[in-house]
Write an enzyme that holds these catalytic residues in place. Structure first.
Site, mmCIF file in Angstrom:
data_model
loop_
_atom_site.group_PDB
_atom_site.id
_atom_site.type_symbol
_atom_site.label_atom_id
_atom_site.label_comp_id
_atom_site.label_asym_id
_atom_site.label_seq_id
_atom_site.Cartn_x
_atom_site.Cartn_y
_atom_site.Cartn_z
ATOM 1 N N HIS A 1 2.926 -6.879 2.239
ATOM 2 C CA HIS A 1 2.110 -7.890 2.911
ATOM 3 C C HIS A 1 2.185 -9.178 2.086
ATOM 4 O O HIS A 1 1.909 -9.140 0.878
ATOM 5 C CB HIS A 1 0.640 -7.465 2.963
ATOM 6 C CG HIS A 1 0.374 -6.192 3.715
ATOM 7 N ND1 HIS A 1 -0.174 -6.182 4.980
ATOM 8 C CD2 HIS A 1 0.567 -4.897 3.379
ATOM 9 C CE1 HIS A 1 -0.323 -4.921 5.392
ATOM 10 N NE2 HIS A 1 0.122 -4.119 4.437
ATOM 11 N N HIS B 1 6.700 3.052 6.777
ATOM 12 C CA HIS B 1 7.986 2.396 6.499
ATOM 13 C C HIS B 1 7.616 1.316 5.492
ATOM 14 O O HIS B 1 6.788 0.442 5.801
ATOM 15 C CB HIS B 1 8.564 1.789 7.789
ATOM 16 C CG HIS B 1 9.891 1.085 7.605
ATOM 17 N ND1 HIS B 1 11.020 1.417 8.327
ATOM 18 C CD2 HIS B 1 10.254 0.065 6.802
ATOM 19 C CE1 HIS B 1 12.017 0.627 7.968
ATOM 20 N NE2 HIS B 1 11.571 -0.209 7.042
ATOM 21 N N HIS C 1 6.597 -1.599 3.370
ATOM 22 C CA HIS C 1 6.414 -3.009 3.727
ATOM 23 C C HIS C 1 5.522 -3.679 2.700
ATOM 24 O O HIS C 1 4.636 -3.049 2.128
ATOM 25 C CB HIS C 1 5.806 -3.151 5.131
ATOM 26 C CG HIS C 1 4.552 -2.360 5.335
ATOM 27 N ND1 HIS C 1 4.567 -1.011 5.593
ATOM 28 C CD2 HIS C 1 3.257 -2.719 5.283
ATOM 29 C CE1 HIS C 1 3.322 -0.572 5.707
ATOM 30 N NE2 HIS C 1 2.505 -1.590 5.511
ATOM 31 N N ASN D 1 0.863 -1.182 0.000
ATOM 32 C CA ASN D 1 0.000 0.000 0.000
ATOM 33 C C ASN D 1 0.902 1.236 0.000
ATOM 34 O O ASN D 1 1.747 1.382 0.884
ATOM 35 C CB ASN D 1 -0.888 -0.002 1.252
ATOM 36 C CG ASN D 1 -1.855 -1.177 1.266
ATOM 37 O OD1 ASN D 1 -2.385 -1.564 0.231
ATOM 38 N ND2 ASN D 1 -2.071 -1.763 2.440
HETATM 39 P P1 AMP Z 1 -0.482 -0.832 6.017
HETATM 40 O O1 AMP Z 1 -1.906 -0.525 6.386
HETATM 41 O O2 AMP Z 1 -0.305 -1.333 4.626
HETATM 42 O O3 AMP Z 1 0.444 0.316 6.353
HETATM 43 O O4 AMP Z 1 -0.075 -2.053 6.937
HETATM 44 C C1 AMP Z 1 0.420 -1.912 8.224
HETATM 45 C C2 AMP Z 1 0.345 -3.272 8.867
HETATM 46 O O5 AMP Z 1 1.169 -3.281 10.008
HETATM 47 C C3 AMP Z 1 -1.060 -3.659 9.335
HETATM 48 O O6 AMP Z 1 -1.477 -4.860 8.694
HETATM 49 C C4 AMP Z 1 -0.903 -3.833 10.841
HETATM 50 O O7 AMP Z 1 -1.682 -4.870 11.354
HETATM 51 C C5 AMP Z 1 0.592 -4.122 10.959
HETATM 52 N N1 AMP Z 1 1.195 -3.790 12.241
HETATM 53 C C6 AMP Z 1 1.023 -2.656 12.970
HETATM 54 N N2 AMP Z 1 1.776 -2.709 14.095
HETATM 55 C C7 AMP Z 1 2.442 -3.906 14.063
HETATM 56 C C8 AMP Z 1 3.358 -4.555 14.935
HETATM 57 N N3 AMP Z 1 3.781 -3.971 16.065
HETATM 58 N N4 AMP Z 1 3.827 -5.769 14.603
HETATM 59 C C9 AMP Z 1 3.395 -6.376 13.468
HETATM 60 N N5 AMP Z 1 2.537 -5.812 12.590
HETATM 61 C C10 AMP Z 1 2.058 -4.600 12.881
#
Ligand code: AMP
Length: 114
Positions: free
Chosen positions: A102, A98, A100, A87
């Protein structure tokens, strides 16, 4: 990067369930899984969004696909299929700034995504 959740996970300041670490990329379990397998693959280097990468990051960012393949194999997702999602920006649903990816699998996926 100060105050970045995923930088803190990458440097061990915040605990997470790390499933892969090669020094440049790590992968860990998402805390709020949207599928039976829901992993996040991140570069340790901080980029707020995909729009912050540069030409010199080509190899690093390309290696995410190889890691996704390794993790798909480890999680037995080759036959059933899986999805690799990034995203970019709040309009696309990015909530952690940051970069990432999925890795989602273990259930049927619909298209287009919501
Ligand atoms: P996005 O919405 O694409 O930015 O995805 C962020 C993702 O990070 C979400 O699916 C959250 O559930 C995940 N997330 C947030 N905090 C943590 C954490 N401390 N450890 C693992 N995943 C996390």
């Amino acid at each position: 990067m100060d105050n970045c959740l995923f930088c803190k996970i990458a440097n061990g300041e915040i605990e997470s369930e790390i499933v892969y670490n090669d020094g440049k990329l790590i992968a860990f379990k998402d805390v709020n899984p949207q599928a039976p397998t829901h992993l996040l693959i991140i570069p340790k280097k901080h980029f707020a969004t995909l729009m912050d990468i540069e030409e010199s990051d080509r190899e690093l960012m390309g290696s995410v696909c190889t890691v996704a393949k390794i993790l798909a194999e480890k999680n037995d997702l080759e036959a059933s299929g899986f999805r690799l999602v990034l995203n970019c920006g709040s309009g696309a649903g990015q909530s952690v700034f940051h970069v990432h990816f999925h890795l989602l699998g273990g259930r049927p996926m619909k298209w287009p995504p919501g």
